[in-house]
Design a protein around this motif. Sequence first.
Motif, short mmCIF file in Angstrom:
data_model
loop_
_atom_site.label_atom_id
_atom_site.label_comp_id
_atom_site.label_asym_id
_atom_site.label_seq_id
_atom_site.Cartn_x
_atom_site.Cartn_y
_atom_site.Cartn_z
N ASN A 152 0.83 -1.20 0.00
CA ASN A 152 0.00 0.00 0.00
C ASN A 152 0.87 1.26 0.00
O ASN A 152 0.56 2.24 -0.68
CB ASN A 152 -0.94 0.00 1.21
N GLY A 153 1.97 1.24 0.74
CA GLY A 153 2.89 2.37 0.77
C GLY A 153 3.50 2.64 -0.60
O GLY A 153 3.62 3.80 -1.03
N PHE B 213 1.25 9.48 -5.68
CA PHE B 213 1.44 10.85 -5.22
C PHE B 213 2.88 11.35 -5.29
O PHE B 213 3.13 12.52 -5.00
CB PHE B 213 0.92 10.99 -3.78
N GLY B 214 3.80 10.51 -5.65
CA GLY B 214 5.21 10.91 -5.75
C GLY B 214 5.77 10.78 -7.15
O GLY B 214 6.25 11.74 -7.74
N GLY C 143 5.97 13.68 -10.16
CA GLY C 143 7.36 13.99 -10.50
C GLY C 143 7.61 13.88 -11.99
O GLY C 143 8.28 14.73 -12.59
N ILE C 144 7.09 12.84 -12.60
CA ILE C 144 7.24 12.66 -14.04
C ILE C 144 6.55 13.79 -14.79
O ILE C 144 7.08 14.32 -15.78
CB ILE C 144 6.68 11.29 -14.47
N LEU C 145 5.38 14.20 -14.34
CA LEU C 145 4.66 15.30 -14.99
C LEU C 145 5.43 16.61 -14.90
O LEU C 145 5.48 17.39 -15.87
CB LEU C 145 3.25 15.44 -14.40
N VAL C 146 6.05 16.88 -13.75
CA VAL C 146 6.84 18.11 -13.59
C VAL C 146 8.03 18.10 -14.53
O VAL C 146 8.34 19.10 -15.20
CB VAL C 146 7.30 18.28 -12.12
#
Length: 115
Positions: free
Chosen positions: A36-37, A44-45, A49-52
């Motif tokens: 789950n982590g 959410f990480g 990050g890829i989009l930025v």
Amino acid sequence: MISKMRMHYRMFGSLAKEMAHSAGPEAELHHAASANGWKLFTLFGAIPGILVVMYTAITKEKKHIAHGIHDRPEPIEYAHLNKRAKKFPWGDGNHSLFHNKRHNIVPGVGYEEDL
């Protein structure tokens, strides 16, 4: 050979089953929480990050294209560059595998296309 493989399969297969049963319900809860982590980290990480990074790369490339066509250097025939000990096994033997007519120089000819 095959009998050895069967013996190892039996030995290690039963060992893995024993280890799975001896771990208990605490291990199952730990594995579920860990999975789950990683799922949350991905959502959410990693994806934001890829989009930025994509946005940054696209905006920089648009600025680069806006400058127009860059001047390319005149081809200079140096003795140590573009040596052909033997012809390439494709095409006419004088063009590299990923040859670009606008940006790669052909020895003795120069650029094949103008910008």
